[in-house]
Write a protein that holds these residues in place. Structure first.
Motif, short mmCIF file in Angstrom:
data_model
loop_
_atom_site.label_atom_id
_atom_site.label_comp_id
_atom_site.label_asym_id
_atom_site.label_seq_id
_atom_site.Cartn_x
_atom_site.Cartn_y
_atom_site.Cartn_z
N PHE A 120 10.51 41.28 58.23
CA PHE A 120 11.38 41.90 57.21
C PHE A 120 12.04 40.81 56.35
O PHE A 120 12.13 40.93 55.13
CB PHE A 120 12.50 42.73 57.86
CG PHE A 120 12.01 43.88 58.72
CD1 PHE A 120 10.78 44.48 58.47
CD2 PHE A 120 12.78 44.38 59.77
CE1 PHE A 120 10.34 45.55 59.26
CE2 PHE A 120 12.34 45.43 60.56
CZ PHE A 120 11.12 46.01 60.31
N TRP A 121 12.46 39.75 57.03
CA TRP A 121 13.18 38.67 56.32
C TRP A 121 12.23 37.96 55.35
O TRP A 121 12.59 37.71 54.20
CB TRP A 121 13.74 37.69 57.36
CG TRP A 121 14.69 36.70 56.76
CD1 TRP A 121 16.03 36.87 56.53
CD2 TRP A 121 14.37 35.38 56.29
NE1 TRP A 121 16.56 35.76 55.95
CE2 TRP A 121 15.56 34.81 55.79
CE3 TRP A 121 13.20 34.62 56.24
CZ2 TRP A 121 15.62 33.54 55.24
CZ3 TRP A 121 13.25 33.35 55.70
CH2 TRP A 121 14.45 32.82 55.20
N ILE A 122 11.02 37.68 55.81
CA ILE A 122 10.04 36.98 54.95
C ILE A 122 9.77 37.81 53.70
O ILE A 122 9.63 37.28 52.60
CB ILE A 122 8.72 36.72 55.74
CG1 ILE A 122 8.94 35.66 56.80
CG2 ILE A 122 7.59 36.30 54.79
CD1 ILE A 122 7.83 35.57 57.83
N LEU A 123 9.73 39.14 53.85
CA LEU A 123 9.40 39.99 52.70
C LEU A 123 10.62 40.33 51.85
O LEU A 123 10.56 41.17 50.96
CB LEU A 123 8.69 41.26 53.17
CG LEU A 123 7.32 41.02 53.80
CD1 LEU A 123 6.68 42.32 54.23
CD2 LEU A 123 6.39 40.29 52.83
N GLY A 124 11.73 39.67 52.13
CA GLY A 124 12.85 39.76 51.20
C GLY A 124 14.07 40.52 51.68
O GLY A 124 15.06 40.61 50.96
N GLU A 125 14.03 41.07 52.89
CA GLU A 125 15.20 41.81 53.35
C GLU A 125 16.20 40.81 53.94
O GLU A 125 15.88 40.11 54.89
CB GLU A 125 14.78 42.85 54.41
CG GLU A 125 15.91 43.73 54.89
CD GLU A 125 16.64 44.44 53.77
OE1 GLU A 125 16.02 45.24 53.08
OE2 GLU A 125 17.85 44.17 53.57
N ALA B 391 8.73 56.19 49.44
CA ALA B 391 9.87 55.41 48.97
C ALA B 391 10.34 54.37 49.98
O ALA B 391 11.21 53.57 49.68
CB ALA B 391 11.02 56.37 48.63
N VAL B 392 9.75 54.39 51.19
CA VAL B 392 10.12 53.37 52.18
C VAL B 392 9.70 52.00 51.64
O VAL B 392 8.53 51.81 51.30
CB VAL B 392 9.45 53.63 53.56
CG1 VAL B 392 9.77 52.52 54.55
CG2 VAL B 392 9.88 54.97 54.11
N PRO B 393 10.63 51.07 51.52
CA PRO B 393 10.29 49.78 50.91
C PRO B 393 9.20 49.02 51.68
O PRO B 393 9.13 49.10 52.90
CB PRO B 393 11.61 49.01 50.93
CG PRO B 393 12.66 50.02 51.14
CD PRO B 393 12.04 51.14 51.90
N LYS B 394 8.43 48.28 50.89
CA LYS B 394 7.30 47.54 51.47
C LYS B 394 7.76 46.50 52.49
O LYS B 394 7.04 46.21 53.45
CB LYS B 394 6.53 46.86 50.34
CG LYS B 394 5.15 46.43 50.72
CD LYS B 394 4.33 46.05 49.52
CE LYS B 394 4.81 44.76 48.90
NZ LYS B 394 3.99 44.35 47.76
N GLN B 395 8.96 45.94 52.29
CA GLN B 395 9.40 44.88 53.21
C GLN B 395 9.57 45.40 54.64
O GLN B 395 9.59 44.61 55.58
CB GLN B 395 10.67 44.18 52.72
CG GLN B 395 11.93 44.98 52.75
CD GLN B 395 12.29 45.48 51.36
OE1 GLN B 395 11.40 45.79 50.58
NE2 GLN B 395 13.57 45.56 51.04
N PHE B 396 9.71 46.72 54.79
CA PHE B 396 9.80 47.29 56.15
C PHE B 396 8.44 47.78 56.63
O PHE B 396 8.10 47.65 57.80
CB PHE B 396 10.80 48.45 56.18
CG PHE B 396 12.22 48.02 55.89
CD1 PHE B 396 12.83 47.06 56.67
CD2 PHE B 396 12.92 48.57 54.83
CE1 PHE B 396 14.13 46.64 56.41
CE2 PHE B 396 14.23 48.16 54.56
CZ PHE B 396 14.83 47.20 55.34
N LEU B 397 7.69 48.37 55.70
CA LEU B 397 6.41 48.97 56.09
C LEU B 397 5.39 47.94 56.57
O LEU B 397 4.73 48.13 57.60
CB LEU B 397 5.80 49.73 54.92
CG LEU B 397 6.20 51.19 54.78
CD1 LEU B 397 5.60 51.78 53.53
CD2 LEU B 397 5.73 51.98 55.99
N VAL B 398 5.26 46.84 55.81
CA VAL B 398 4.20 45.88 56.11
C VAL B 398 4.36 45.26 57.51
O VAL B 398 3.41 45.29 58.31
CB VAL B 398 4.08 44.81 55.00
CG1 VAL B 398 3.16 43.68 55.42
CG2 VAL B 398 3.60 45.45 53.72
N PRO B 399 5.55 44.74 57.86
CA PRO B 399 5.66 44.17 59.22
C PRO B 399 5.40 45.22 60.32
O PRO B 399 4.85 44.89 61.36
CB PRO B 399 7.11 43.68 59.28
CG PRO B 399 7.50 43.45 57.88
CD PRO B 399 6.78 44.50 57.08
#
Lengths: 167, 502
Positions: A120-125, B391-399
């Motif tokens: 999550f952190w790597i992708l910007g969160e 609408a779930v952001p990609k930063q949560f979905l991908v991991p």
């Protein structure tokens, strides 16, 4: 003309050519049984044929003019690699490798939580609240389904045995 | 046949299996909706879960995921013009303009009705065609199977299109090469293991499917910056509108649905053709058949333009089960993954499946009806809610997708080497995707590789080491002639149309 300016189809063909040759050479390392000389089909037969097929197809792709040549589009190898988020993907790959290395040491729950939070952190969160609130319940729920419902044993991690926390 | 249908019906109607069809359709819809993740990834992600069930239940779940993924792909095509699946690209041609005109609900409902009709009509064809073909194929011998597998692999490349022909051939060969890693099943000799115990059993098909599809598709979505802003996804997900379709509209698309169902089914049966080709062919056919006034509506929100690809892609999905169930030869990447799963359950699909495991054979066919009904009566009303997941952001979905892919493989083997291997394979797949190499032929080659070698070896043994089996048996010869013709058609087009690059 540098490698980066070459049409990407040709780069792909070249990579396949190298791979097919290496694969073909490796087929000679396949050991055969003593009676194999009398057999029409041995463990080497198909790999050798595949290697020849790979060399012929990749040579054909290298020699023939590339087909994808729309006007105004960049089909160079550098064009295929440009403007992409390499850093993020690289970091995710490293995180996945580390996840693989640590899952048996620190156990499924801890390693997965760290993996997800790092992802999550790597992708910007950057909001810690979200990092924790998504990863912790997800991992615990998954762990509960696996161990309690589907009865899949997930070992706690060798570190905990070593520290004497788990016996 | 009636006994078989009844036994299939009773298997599917078991509460657990009904629940699995529902879960499969729901999960498939969600995964298929995510741009970049297709049915192969959706099914691969489900395989580790299915290991706990009996083969019928596992297949029922996967079949549900398959329809769900295609339906989900249509949803993202219509709502945000981002097809999650190649088979739904043509859906966006008229589905997205219709949604932009202010009728996203109508477009989604029409897509669902057409998918249902296409799937149901094709399932009736399957009910008739599969047992008939299974009976005929009982007389097949090793040489015929070898020839059929060569045809299947060639056809995948032939349908790849002018530019992709050689790339598809190379990827098929790559898959076949990967299949040779491990212990040779006949002689017990290790090949390409480089002394590593982890490679003695070869690369698992689940690992390869997850690494080259789920993992690499998720990484690809990170690598390429998102073209659809999250704000658009959120806004679209909120405004679905009415799902009503008028009688006049249904009457208008009814002939289109009938034509596209037949076309879709037969294209789906062809090895290698699949849902993508079926949807484009159906779209083209409807545009050509339309009068001048209707023709002008195509591309601007035509209902027929939406109905044709939607019907055809679902009919093709059903059609693609014919070669899988009757010959044990997958015609597409998706059915190749299913074949891999079946083999890992200890079931060998083919004509014997019809006789030895009729409950598996029939329950899959019956589950197609049930899956289509569930998609229509449960998924359609849920679409406004499922669409919110977009609408779930990609930063949560991908991991999360990466986690499910990695753990899905790890939980089967409990070998951490597999995780490292997956990352390595995903990196190769990523590079190949950037160079526009198709992944499905590789998976098909990998899955068919072992079987092809076994059949070739057996055919050679039967004919005392002579290759005369290639022309001595009429069935083998006919299949090989079709193979050569299949191979020649793109080659002719390739040589006639190729122009030197500037």
């Amino acid at each position: 003309m540098t490698l980066l300016n070459i049409h990407k189809d040709r780069v792909g063909a070249f990579l396949f050519l190298v791979f097919s040759i290496a694969y073909g050479i490796a087929t000679f390392n396949i050991e055969l049984m003593f009676y194999a000389e009398e057999e029409a089909f041995t463990a080497r037969t198909l790999p050798f044929a595949l290697s020849v097929g790979g060399i012929v197809a990749s040579m054909a792709m290298l020699i023939l003019p590339p087909v994808s040549n729309s006007e105004g589009k960049d089909f160079s190898f550098s064009g295929a690699l440009k403007g992409l988020e390499w850093k993020k993907v690289g970091l995710l790959a490293v995180t996945m490798i580390l996840y693989g290395l640590t899952i048996k040491i620190i156990g499924f729950i801890l390693s997965t939580m760290i993996f997800l939070m790092a992802g999550f952190w790597i992708l910007g969160e950057r909001r810690v609240k979200y990092l924790v609130l998504i990863s912790v319940p997800l991992v615990l729920a998954f762990w509960a389904i696996m161990t309690k419902l589907l009865e899949v044993y997930l070992a706690p991690g060798s570190l905990f045995y070593f520290l004497g926390v788990v016996k | 046949m009636i006994d078989g249908i009844l036994s299939g019906l009773s298997t599917v109607m078991m509460p657990l299996n009904l629940l699995l069809v529902f879960i499969g359709c729901f999960a498939g819809t969600f995964i298929g909706m995510l741009p970049g993740l297709g049915p192969i990834s959706a099914i691969a992600l489900m395989i580790p879960i299915t290991y706990g069930f009996d083969p019928s239940s596992g297949l029922i779940l996967m079949a549900g995921v398959y329809y769900g993924a295609i339906f989900g792909g249509s949803t993202s095509s219509i709502l945000i013009n981002a097809p999650g699946v190649a088979g739904t690209v043509a859906t966006a041609f008229d589905g997205y303009p219709l949604a932009k005109k202010g009728f996203p609900g109508k477009a989604l409902a029409m897509a669902a009705y057409c998918s249902f009709s296409g799937g149901t009509i094709a399932a009736i064809f399957l009910l008739v065609a599969a047992p008939a073909l299974a009976t005929v194929s009982l007389s097949f011998q090793s040489s015929d199977y070898f020839a059929l597998m060569v045809l299947g692999l060639t056809a995948v490349s032939a349908f790849a299109g002018r530019g992709g022909f050689l790339k598809a051939i190379l990827m098929t060969l790559f898959g076949l090469m990967l299949a040779t890693i491990g212990t040779d099943r006949s002689a017990g000799i290790q090949r390409f293991t480089f002394g590593r115990m982890d490679l003695v059993d070869g690369i698992s098909f689940l690992l390869l499917a997850m690494a080259t599809f789920a993992l690499s598709e998720a990484l690809m979505s990170v690598l390429k910056k998102d073209e659809i802003p999250d704000e658009l996804k959120k806004a679209t997900a909120k405004k679905i509108g009415s799902l009503k379709v008028s009688k006049a509209e249904i009457k208008e698309v009814a002939p289109t649905v009938a034509r596209s169902s037949v076309l879709g089914f037969f294209v789906g049966v062809l090895p290698g053709a699949g849902a993508t080709l079926a949807s484009f062919l159906a779209y083209g056919m409807e545009r050509n058949l339309a009068n001048d006034k209707r023709k002008k509506e195509f591309g601007k929100g035509s209902l027929r333009g939406l109905a044709a690809p939607e019907t055809a892609n679902n009919a093709a999905c059903t059609g693609s089960f014919v070669p899988l169930l009757t010959l044990g030869i997958p015609g597409s990447g998706t059915t190749a993954v299913m074949l891999g799963a079946l083999i890992s359950y200890g079931i060998q699909p083919g004509p014997r499946l019809f006789i030895d495991r009729p409950e598996v054979f029939w329950s899959v066919i019956i589950s197609m009806y049930v899956g289509n009904i569930i998609l229509l009566i449960l998924n359609l009303p849920l679409i406004p809610y499922i669409a919110r997941l977009l609408a779930v952001p990609k930063q949560f979905l991908v991991p999360i997708v990466l986690f499910f892919s990695l753990i899905g493989v790890y939980l089967v083997s409990f070998n951490t080497f597999d995780i490292q291997m997956m990352v390595f394979m995903a990196a190769i797949a990523l590079l190949l995707r950037l160079l526009d190499f198709p992944m499905a032929p590789m998976l098909l080659g990998f899955i068919l590789g072992g079987m092809m070698e076994d059949n070739l070896r057996r055919a050679l043994a039967i004919s005392d080491g002579s290759i005369s089996f290639l022309w001595e048996r009429p069935i083998t010869l006919i299949i090989l002639i079709i193979t050569v013709l299949t191979l020649l058609s793109p080659l002719r087009s390739f040589f006639s149309k190729t122009r030197p690059s500037k």
